[in-house]
Design an enzyme around this catalytic site. Structure first.
Site, PDB file in Angstrom:
ATOM      1  N   TRP D 170      60.562 -74.010  80.279  1.00 23.99           N
ATOM      2  CA  TRP D 170      59.885 -74.631  81.408  1.00 23.99           C
ATOM      3  C   TRP D 170      59.808 -76.129  81.099  1.00 23.99           C
ATOM      4  O   TRP D 170      59.072 -76.501  80.179  1.00 23.99           O
ATOM      5  CB  TRP D 170      58.450 -74.120  81.524  1.00 23.99           C
ATOM      6  CG  TRP D 170      58.113 -72.852  82.214  1.00 23.99           C
ATOM      7  CD1 TRP D 170      57.256 -72.728  83.279  1.00 23.99           C
ATOM      8  CD2 TRP D 170      58.522 -71.510  81.896  1.00 23.99           C
ATOM      9  NE1 TRP D 170      57.131 -71.395  83.626  1.00 23.99           N
ATOM     10  CE2 TRP D 170      57.892 -70.625  82.813  1.00 23.99           C
ATOM     11  CE3 TRP D 170      59.371 -70.961  80.928  1.00 23.99           C
ATOM     12  CZ2 TRP D 170      58.081 -69.245  82.787  1.00 23.99           C
ATOM     13  CZ3 TRP D 170      59.565 -69.593  80.905  1.00 23.99           C
ATOM     14  CH2 TRP D 170      58.936 -68.749  81.828  1.00 23.99           C
ATOM     15  N   TYR D 172      58.489 -79.476  82.258  1.00 28.51           N
ATOM     16  CA  TYR D 172      57.594 -80.078  83.251  1.00 28.51           C
ATOM     17  C   TYR D 172      57.109 -81.437  82.777  1.00 28.51           C
ATOM     18  O   TYR D 172      56.106 -81.528  82.062  1.00 28.51           O
ATOM     19  CB  TYR D 172      56.360 -79.174  83.446  1.00 28.51           C
ATOM     20  CG  TYR D 172      56.607 -77.919  84.247  1.00 28.51           C
ATOM     21  CD1 TYR D 172      57.846 -77.625  84.790  1.00 28.51           C
ATOM     22  CD2 TYR D 172      55.574 -77.024  84.482  1.00 28.51           C
ATOM     23  CE1 TYR D 172      58.056 -76.473  85.530  1.00 28.51           C
ATOM     24  CE2 TYR D 172      55.769 -75.867  85.228  1.00 28.51           C
ATOM     25  CZ  TYR D 172      57.021 -75.602  85.751  1.00 28.51           C
ATOM     26  OH  TYR D 172      57.213 -74.456  86.473  1.00 28.51           O
ATOM     27  N   ILE D 204      66.816 -72.944  82.214  1.00 33.68           N
ATOM     28  CA  ILE D 204      65.916 -74.086  82.360  1.00 33.68           C
ATOM     29  C   ILE D 204      65.182 -73.968  83.683  1.00 33.68           C
ATOM     30  O   ILE D 204      65.811 -73.769  84.727  1.00 33.68           O
ATOM     31  CB  ILE D 204      66.726 -75.406  82.334  1.00 33.68           C
ATOM     32  CG1 ILE D 204      67.432 -75.554  80.983  1.00 33.68           C
ATOM     33  CG2 ILE D 204      65.839 -76.595  82.647  1.00 33.68           C
ATOM     34  CD1 ILE D 204      68.619 -76.491  81.026  1.00 33.68           C
ATOM     35  N   LYS D 205      63.866 -74.129  83.602  1.00 34.45           N
ATOM     36  CA  LYS D 205      63.066 -74.092  84.815  1.00 34.45           C
ATOM     37  C   LYS D 205      62.492 -75.471  85.061  1.00 34.45           C
ATOM     38  O   LYS D 205      61.819 -76.040  84.204  1.00 34.45           O
ATOM     39  CB  LYS D 205      61.928 -73.089  84.639  1.00 34.45           C
ATOM     40  CG  LYS D 205      61.037 -72.961  85.867  1.00 34.45           C
ATOM     41  CD  LYS D 205      59.763 -72.187  85.543  1.00 34.45           C
ATOM     42  CE  LYS D 205      58.799 -72.212  86.712  1.00 34.45           C
ATOM     43  NZ  LYS D 205      57.473 -71.704  86.331  1.00 34.45           N
ATOM     44  N   VAL D 206      62.767 -76.004  86.255  1.00 35.68           N
ATOM     45  CA  VAL D 206      62.185 -77.288  86.641  1.00 35.68           C
ATOM     46  C   VAL D 206      61.559 -77.149  88.020  1.00 35.68           C
ATOM     47  O   VAL D 206      61.712 -76.134  88.690  1.00 35.68           O
ATOM     48  CB  VAL D 206      63.250 -78.416  86.655  1.00 35.68           C
ATOM     49  CG1 VAL D 206      63.727 -78.742  85.241  1.00 35.68           C
ATOM     50  CG2 VAL D 206      64.421 -78.042  87.555  1.00 35.68           C
TER      51      VAL D 206
END
Lengths: 308, 308, 308, 308, 308
Positions: D170, D172, D204-206
């Site tokens: 994540w 951020y 990948i988390k955006v």
């Protein structure tokens, strides 16, 4: 064969294993002062501590790491001490020719700050793989970071001893706990020697003390007990006494490059006070090789009792 | 053969392995007070804590680390406690002659600061290789750094116990949490004994408490429950009660060098309050050897019940 | 034989190994409430947390660590929880008689500070060698140091579970993130229960919540969703729901010593709201033994449904 | 049998061992989007991050940890991600039914502060014992604490890969290095994706980026090179390009609960820009189960190309 | 067969094991400059350090990690250096085709601060599993955090050497200890090279120095000893001398993208001063592939002595 004096010195280290005793013996049985119980050591950490040009431009041969091995050998020093890179660059070529001391922590001067702590830059296993006889470690009593350094030498010293190495501690009071003048005050230097001894050092390096007394609580005692500190010999005697009544090897730094005659006076004072020798860097390697050999020869003659 | 009193004391430590019980028994079965359940211990860490001249100039024999082993032995002490360097310098020569306590943390006075924490200067394995019976560790409750110290003794205590050593905790409240007067206040000293006991200490060293009460919340309870604290004996009794109702060994420090008669009064108070003994440094080794033996003899006679 | 309720509770802990399930079952199958799925635990950490006199002077039998083992046993508690020293002082004598919970971190009150963190004072291996069924650990959500505590219980919890122990978390919001009143606010206590559950606790201890709502973002939701929080039973029900919809054991602390009838009202509220029990220290051990047994009997009768 | 697209995606991870490839394949081959190379993941960490009532009161079924396993399964999600406690509470019951992602670090909102760092709350070995396919880890680029987080994922990522797990990051941006608006600025989100990719993330988390450009040095380049960022699809395409030219799986968070139509527009933008999918928490579990299934079905239809 | 020059260079590393010598030899025996003792290395860490668009938008092929492997290979570079993610994304595909250097620490620009320290982002074991020949590590002398970085490379360097890898140190003075102009001052760059050498680096990367002298104590020496620093070649010669009198490989960074002719002048200066080569990132990968190959060909021709 080991001299009586060396056997006597070794007898002080009854808690150490034969490996460590062997390495202390190597330091004492090497060079022109072999067997006398006195030592003259060549340390070259100024490239790291002060920068290369300030250290070596005066005698550019010193840029080459091999130069210092050879100089220490030719001069008949007991040992050569340097940081990781400098030892790595010559340890194979000079293997077995002179005892080596790996300085495990170092500080550069591109960043300041009032309370110094050196960075760890080498390890006990590095010392072993490079064939060293001892580790060297700097503590700064009076720095706010002193406890971190004491705890590092606690761990490194134990590891070194268990692996048969000797432990040399540079004990340089410095930091916000004392004044600049206090760094070489007799009470502070004597205290620095005591701390290094209590931390388990086999060999202790301090600066030649002045007659200044830094701490009020100490001043009272020095005056009441009339501890003699007027001459350098007296002060050295006191410092040696403060290192377990003379049962730990205490040697003195040379400090900044200066007049030869001033240094020889200092060396005589150290000798007369029962100091075990000198560790002289800039005054050695910043002279031309021939002058340095001459200079170190004079120093050793004084310690050997060949000259007054 | 182990006395009934020693067997009783050992029965309090039911969670410990036979190795640790053996070492507690060694401490209790050594010297002139052997078997009585009382202890007089010689501690010499002042060279590190206050500096060498302040500690030893008055009786210069004390510069020599062997002096203190011999003094403790000649006086019939139960044990001798010191930092790493001092023990390394005599442990082989005096091997097996007197139980040793390796002080694992120490503090020097070249740097101040309101919230003290001692540096780790020795290890449990050092204690083992030097033949010690116990580790010693100082905590400063009321210091902002207290938690770091509690966590260190948590780890060192567990290691020591698993390796068959006893654990002695110096519990000295000090730091920004309390006033200077509060360091020896009865509520604070009693609390300090409780903390050391809860942290797993076998033997607890505190300072003789005064009748001052530091903390408001405690004051209310002392007054409501009418806890007797007028005399030293009453205060000692309370402190011992606060260390698991007397089921932990609590001994008291001697403090600054002072008049012999004042000390003997203090020792009587400790004895009458059920304290387990004294740990007396400066008042022992700063006297001439003959006087120190005489002095320690008097202390032991009081604890042994040979004199009032 | 294990009751249906206990089997149901054990079914919630499907990720745990048989060792841990065995220890959770031990806690549920001991004492007067055995098999009911309710627990009353005796915790005694106040000697460390508040000091010995404040904790034990009122009922001096409590200075003796054995007293509390015996009290918990005689009263029919499910378990006894205490710091290292207190458990070491009785674990052998009372071996196998009552489940023990070793509190692994503790805080004393000789030093304050707005953002608390307890010191680690025991280890999982200590819990094993003392025969404990569980470890206890305190977190202070809302403290600036909360992350350090969460990371400690992450490591200790994993180790405990892998070694077959249960994990009890004291979740006490405290510190500069919230107000004093907020420490027992319903939203904060519910959140504290959720955090402990997410951190992997098997048993969660919180304070009985008030109807105050601390955080603005929460207040909006409580009002919009009309979450019932007027009575203690409603608030307890909400907290239990916030601990994985009732699939984690949530127990409530007793807090300061107070009137018996007030406590019984609180216990009824906890019971009626589906709370799993109480953990009651000062209200137990600060009474005379007979009164404490009587008092704990009443509490257990309420949980057992023998009295309204 | 593995689809061509999945085989293509797996080919991007040539440095990974078969164990890790197997787990990436599991994520891609599960649920309604199996084989398409797109993913919809259900994450439920809000209980820890925002508190239980704010997260679950709207749809109280969500208080129960089993609800989310079942919801993810029924909706045909690719995976379910949650912190330790939530996974422990259902992993056995749902063993083998849906890939799990253990979120290894979490942050609660009882304490604020301008430079966030999440606490470690789980471990790689926890992920293994719970049968997870991947670890999840949050970094906050732009926080003063970023380096600590990068170093944690360095260690956890290496361990996870060596043990055959996939790594989901994540990313951020948040903290004193950027403005609030900058957290979703296109340059910052693209940079966040790059950092996660360089740190070794497989997935990948955006957040969906806005057209705002935060950093002056970046603005010059975006303008000079005329990087298209007017529409969400263009911005997503740029972010995917910034994650190794599309050779890393990039998914987008759902953010706060909002209108269904607004979300579907966002999902279309992600799909059209070449994004790999969505990770949608609050918008799923805060709806009633039936609505959530309907909602997630619509999202998946868009990704599957079944609806525009 | 290894050239005489390469054998000479290898002879400087007498403390290294055959594994490390093999990897140094690989670096020297690869590409168009194989055997000459000169190196041109392609480094691509700007995606992490400056962000993706600022790094790759100008030549978008560079978003793809494979592009740089191929570019380095096609251009005949000695090695390719990058962070973990970039190497993982191509190491298998390009296995054995070009020596790789894994950059173990990196810094992003979403957060500033006056005293930089890069985050550890890779490990020695990562370098081994990816088939690398060397680790790369950045130190920032003059930063308040310098000691942390020195201690990290102490540990990583020792591990790398023991596992047969070479050690490349980027030595970039930066931080509150010096001025902005001082970062490339001749005394500072020379000092930076010395520090890296003393820390045990095999290959040292510094910036091309200016004629500015930053430190007063150094200025005195440069003037007194008349160290020639007027031309770049003179300054390079001095820096090389400061790296153990030329017995360590020193290469120079390319810096910001700039005019080709200016770079070629710089390269000639490096070559004429005895520098060992260049490490050129942005000036290579930000050009179109064809231009980059042409550009790198020119650079190598200069080093190979094929053009003036």
């Amino acid at each position: 064969m080991t001299s009586e004096r060396v056997r006597e010195i070794l007898s002080w280290y009854g808690s150490d294993n034969p490996g460590t005793l062997t390495n202390i013996a190597r330091l004492l049985n090497t060079g022109r002062l072999a067997g006398t119980g006195r030592l003259v050591i060549l340390p070259v950490d100024q490239g790291f501590e002060h920068g290369p040009a300030r250290s070596f431009a005066q005698n550019p041969a010193g840029y080459d790491p091999r130069y210092h091995f050879e100089l220490a050998l030719a001069a008949g020093c007991n040992a050569y001490a340097a940081p990781l890179g400098f030892l790595e660059a010559g340890a194979a070529e000079f293997a077995g020719q002179i005892p080596l001391i790996l300085k495990l922590n170092n500080s550069d001067s591109l960043y300041g700050g009032s309370d110094p702590r050196s960075a760890l830059t080498g390890s006990v296993d590095d010392a072993l793989r490079l064939g060293c006889s001892a580790i060297g470690f700097t503590i700064y009593p009076a720095s706010a970071e002193r406890n971190e350094m004491y705890e590092q030498i606690r761990d490194l010293g134990r590891e070194a001893k268990s692996k048969g190495l000797a432990v040399v501690v540079w004990s340089y009071p410095r930091g916000s706990g004392i004044s600049k003048e206090g760094e070489t005050a007799i009470d502070v230097v004597a205290y620095a020697a005591q701390i290094a001894a209590q931390l388990g050092a086999h060999i202790i390096k301090v600066k030649p003390p002045t007659a200044h007394i830094e701490q009020a609580a100490a001043k009272k005692v020095y005056e009441k007990e009339r501890i003699p500190i007027a001459t350098l010999a007296e002060r050295v005697r006191h410092v040696v006494q403060c290192a377990f009544n003379g049962r730990r090897i205490v040697i003195f730094s040379g400090g900044e490059a200066k007049e030869t005659s001033a240094i020889m006076d200092e060396v005589r004072g150290i000798r007369d006070g029962g100091g075990f020798g000198s560790i002289i860097g800039r005054n050695s390697f910043q002279r031309a090789r021939k002058d340095a050999l001459d200079f170190l020869g004079q120093v050793m003659d004084i310690y050997a009792g060949k000259t007054k």
